[in-house]
Design a protein around this motif. Structure first.
Motif, PDB file in Angstrom:
ATOM      1  N   ALA A  25      17.921  26.208  30.909  1.00 26.82           N
ATOM      2  CA  ALA A  25      18.833  26.925  30.018  1.00 26.82           C
ATOM      3  C   ALA A  25      19.255  26.032  28.848  1.00 26.82           C
ATOM      4  CB  ALA A  25      20.061  27.405  30.786  1.00 26.82           C
ATOM      5  N   LEU A  26      19.512  24.761  29.125  1.00 27.26           N
ATOM      6  CA  LEU A  26      19.894  23.832  28.058  1.00 27.26           C
ATOM      7  C   LEU A  26      18.745  23.590  27.082  1.00 27.26           C
ATOM      8  CD1 LEU A  26      21.984  21.285  30.147  1.00 27.26           C
ATOM      9  CD2 LEU A  26      22.851  22.900  28.427  1.00 27.26           C
ATOM     10  N   LEU A  27      17.530  23.526  27.595  1.00 30.68           N
ATOM     11  CA  LEU A  27      16.371  23.365  26.720  1.00 30.68           C
ATOM     12  C   LEU A  27      16.191  24.599  25.826  1.00 30.68           C
ATOM     13  CD1 LEU A  27      13.837  21.614  29.114  1.00 30.68           C
ATOM     14  CD2 LEU A  27      14.938  20.625  27.092  1.00 30.68           C
ATOM     15  N   GLU A  28      16.457  25.774  26.363  1.00 32.03           N
ATOM     16  CA  GLU A  28      16.391  26.995  25.554  1.00 32.03           C
ATOM     17  C   GLU A  28      17.438  26.949  24.443  1.00 32.03           C
ATOM     18  OE1 GLU A  28      14.506  29.825  25.335  1.00 32.03           O
ATOM     19  OE2 GLU A  28      13.107  28.785  26.648  1.00 32.03           O
ATOM     20  N   LYS A  29      18.642  26.482  24.770  1.00 30.13           N
ATOM     21  CA  LYS A  29      19.690  26.355  23.755  1.00 30.13           C
ATOM     22  C   LYS A  29      19.277  25.348  22.686  1.00 30.13           C
ATOM     23  CE  LYS A  29      23.695  27.594  26.564  1.00 30.13           C
ATOM     24  NZ  LYS A  29      24.976  27.126  27.118  1.00 30.13           N
ATOM     25  N   LEU A  30      18.671  24.242  23.105  1.00 25.07           N
ATOM     26  CA  LEU A  30      18.208  23.234  22.153  1.00 25.07           C
ATOM     27  C   LEU A  30      17.140  23.819  21.239  1.00 25.07           C
ATOM     28  CD1 LEU A  30      18.349  20.351  21.106  1.00 25.07           C
ATOM     29  CD2 LEU A  30      16.758  19.679  22.917  1.00 25.07           C
ATOM     30  N   LEU A  31      16.249  24.621  21.796  1.00 18.85           N
ATOM     31  CA  LEU A  31      15.232  25.288  20.986  1.00 18.85           C
ATOM     32  C   LEU A  31      15.895  26.204  19.956  1.00 18.85           C
ATOM     33  CD1 LEU A  31      12.275  26.021  20.382  1.00 18.85           C
ATOM     34  CD2 LEU A  31      12.452  27.745  22.181  1.00 18.85           C
ATOM     35  N   ASP A  32      16.904  26.960  20.384  1.00 19.57           N
ATOM     36  CA  ASP A  32      17.627  27.848  19.465  1.00 19.57           C
ATOM     37  C   ASP A  32      18.312  27.057  18.354  1.00 19.57           C
ATOM     38  OD1 ASP A  32      16.826  29.999  21.010  1.00 19.57           O
ATOM     39  OD2 ASP A  32      18.758  30.185  22.063  1.00 19.57           O
ATOM     40  N   VAL A  33      18.912  25.937  18.699  1.00 19.66           N
ATOM     41  CA  VAL A  33      19.582  25.096  17.702  1.00 19.66           C
ATOM     42  C   VAL A  33      18.566  24.536  16.714  1.00 19.66           C
ATOM     43  CG1 VAL A  33      20.859  22.931  17.370  1.00 19.66           C
ATOM     44  CG2 VAL A  33      21.569  24.541  19.143  1.00 19.66           C
ATOM     45  N   ASN A  34      17.436  24.052  17.217  1.00 21.69           N
ATOM     46  CA  ASN A  34      16.395  23.530  16.333  1.00 21.69           C
ATOM     47  C   ASN A  34      15.899  24.616  15.377  1.00 21.69           C
ATOM     48  OD1 ASN A  34      16.552  21.007  17.454  1.00 21.69           O
ATOM     49  ND2 ASN A  34      14.589  21.085  18.496  1.00 21.69           N
ATOM     50  N   ASP A  35      15.710  25.827  15.887  1.00 25.21           N
ATOM     51  CA  ASP A  35      15.276  26.939  15.043  1.00 25.21           C
ATOM     52  C   ASP A  35      16.318  27.253  13.967  1.00 25.21           C
ATOM     53  OD1 ASP A  35      12.904  27.164  16.461  1.00 25.21           O
ATOM     54  OD2 ASP A  35      13.605  28.868  17.670  1.00 25.21           O
ATOM     55  N   ALA A  36      17.587  27.260  14.359  1.00 27.78           N
ATOM     56  CA  ALA A  36      18.661  27.536  13.402  1.00 27.78           C
ATOM     57  C   ALA A  36      18.737  26.441  12.335  1.00 27.78           C
ATOM     58  CB  ALA A  36      19.999  27.660  14.132  1.00 27.78           C
ATOM     59  N   MET A  37      18.560  25.196  12.738  1.00 26.10           N
ATOM     60  CA  MET A  37      18.569  24.098  11.757  1.00 26.10           C
ATOM     61  C   MET A  37      17.407  24.249  10.788  1.00 26.10           C
ATOM     62  SD  MET A  37      19.816  20.608  13.705  1.00 26.10           S
ATOM     63  CE  MET A  37      18.356  20.473  14.723  1.00 26.10           C
ATOM     64  N   SER A  38      16.252  24.635  11.294  1.00 28.77           N
ATOM     65  CA  SER A  38      15.077  24.815  10.432  1.00 28.77           C
ATOM     66  C   SER A  38      15.309  25.927   9.416  1.00 28.77           C
ATOM     67  CB  SER A  38      13.844  25.137  11.270  1.00 28.77           C
ATOM     68  OG  SER A  38      13.488  24.036  12.061  1.00 28.77           O
ATOM     69  N   ARG A  39      15.902  27.029   9.877  1.00 31.35           N
ATOM     70  CA  ARG A  39      16.189  28.132   8.954  1.00 31.35           C
ATOM     71  C   ARG A  39      17.204  27.716   7.899  1.00 31.35           C
ATOM     72  NH1 ARG A  39      16.099  30.865  13.796  1.00 31.35           N
ATOM     73  NH2 ARG A  39      18.364  30.998  13.869  1.00 31.35           N
ATOM     74  N   ALA A  40      18.230  26.988   8.295  1.00 34.05           N
ATOM     75  CA  ALA A  40      19.253  26.542   7.354  1.00 34.05           C
ATOM     76  C   ALA A  40      18.679  25.543   6.349  1.00 34.05           C
ATOM     77  CB  ALA A  40      20.428  25.911   8.100  1.00 34.05           C
ATOM     78  N   ALA A  41      17.798  24.686   6.801  1.00 36.32           N
ATOM     79  CA  ALA A  41      17.228  23.662   5.925  1.00 36.32           C
ATOM     80  C   ALA A  41      16.196  24.242   4.967  1.00 36.32           C
ATOM     81  CB  ALA A  41      16.600  22.556   6.761  1.00 36.32           C
ATOM     82  N   ALA A  42      15.666  25.417   5.278  1.00 36.32           N
ATOM     83  CA  ALA A  42      14.651  26.023   4.424  1.00 36.32           C
ATOM     84  C   ALA A  42      15.205  26.356   3.040  1.00 36.32           C
ATOM     85  CB  ALA A  42      14.085  27.273   5.079  1.00 36.32           C
ATOM     86  N   ALA A  43      16.511  26.543   2.940  1.00 36.36           N
ATOM     87  CA  ALA A  43      17.144  26.879   1.662  1.00 36.36           C
ATOM     88  C   ALA A  43      17.093  25.707   0.682  1.00 36.36           C
ATOM     89  CB  ALA A  43      18.593  27.298   1.902  1.00 36.36           C
ATOM     90  N   ALA A  44      17.195  24.486   1.189  1.00 38.35           N
ATOM     91  CA  ALA A  44      17.186  23.306   0.323  1.00 38.35           C
ATOM     92  C   ALA A  44      16.480  22.159   1.025  1.00 38.35           C
ATOM     93  CB  ALA A  44      18.612  22.925  -0.048  1.00 38.35           C
ATOM     94  N   PRO A  45      15.171  22.280   1.217  1.00 38.58           N
ATOM     95  CA  PRO A  45      14.457  21.233   1.949  1.00 38.58           C
ATOM     96  C   PRO A  45      14.380  19.925   1.163  1.00 38.58           C
ATOM     97  CG  PRO A  45      12.900  22.815   1.054  1.00 38.58           C
ATOM     98  CD  PRO A  45      14.273  23.333   0.756  1.00 38.58           C
ATOM     99  N   THR A  46      14.648  18.840   1.856  1.00 35.85           N
ATOM    100  CA  THR A  46      14.483  17.502   1.293  1.00 35.85           C
ATOM    101  C   THR A  46      13.630  16.714   2.281  1.00 35.85           C
ATOM    102  OG1 THR A  46      16.447  16.606   2.372  1.00 35.85           O
ATOM    103  CG2 THR A  46      16.768  17.577   0.194  1.00 35.85           C
ATOM    104  N   THR A  47      13.108  15.610   1.813  1.00 36.72           N
ATOM    105  CA  THR A  47      12.257  14.801   2.678  1.00 36.72           C
ATOM    106  C   THR A  47      13.008  14.339   3.919  1.00 36.72           C
ATOM    107  OG1 THR A  47      10.993  14.058   0.778  1.00 36.72           O
ATOM    108  CG2 THR A  47      10.805  12.737   2.771  1.00 36.72           C
ATOM    109  N   SER A  48      14.238  13.875   3.743  1.00 38.29           N
ATOM    110  CA  SER A  48      14.987  13.358   4.897  1.00 38.29           C
ATOM    111  C   SER A  48      15.307  14.464   5.899  1.00 38.29           C
ATOM    112  CB  SER A  48      16.270  12.653   4.452  1.00 38.29           C
ATOM    113  OG  SER A  48      17.152  13.559   3.837  1.00 38.29           O
ATOM    114  N   VAL A  49      15.642  15.637   5.404  1.00 34.99           N
ATOM    115  CA  VAL A  49      15.942  16.755   6.301  1.00 34.99           C
ATOM    116  C   VAL A  49      14.678  17.169   7.042  1.00 34.99           C
ATOM    117  CG1 VAL A  49      16.618  19.190   6.402  1.00 34.99           C
ATOM    118  CG2 VAL A  49      17.931  17.592   5.008  1.00 34.99           C
ATOM    119  N   THR A  50      13.576  17.240   6.332  1.00 33.49           N
ATOM    120  CA  THR A  50      12.303  17.608   6.951  1.00 33.49           C
ATOM    121  C   THR A  50      11.917  16.604   8.028  1.00 33.49           C
ATOM    122  OG1 THR A  50      11.598  18.657   4.896  1.00 33.49           O
ATOM    123  CG2 THR A  50       9.875  18.121   6.491  1.00 33.49           C
TER     124      THR A  50
END
Length: 66
Positions: A25-50
């Motif tokens: 369950a915790l790994l699923e939550k981590l996957l969801d968080v990673n996906d949300a971070m990726s979506r949020a970063a897509a608006a202003a991608p930088t090398t460090s964020v990527t």
């Protein structure tokens, strides 16, 4: 070292199954968080964020390997 009493100390097989389910369950939550971070970063991608997102993805991948 005798490990025959280890399951008794940890509450038997039920505790191991419960822990396994909690970890999944915790790994699923981590996957969801990673996906949300990726979506949020897509608006202003930088090398460090990527790079950070890639590292988080690597860590999740390492955790899910059995």
């Amino acid at each position: 070292m005798d490990t025959s009493s280890a399951p008794d100390v940890l509450g038997g097989d039920g505790s191991w199954k419960s822990m396994g389910m909690e970890i999944e369950a915790l790994l699923e939550k981590l996957l969801d968080v990673n996906d949300a971070m990726s979506r949020a970063a897509a608006a202003a991608p930088t090398t460090s964020v990527t790079q950070k997102l890639a590292r988080h993805g690597d860590i999740l991948h390492e955790f899910t390997q059995v």
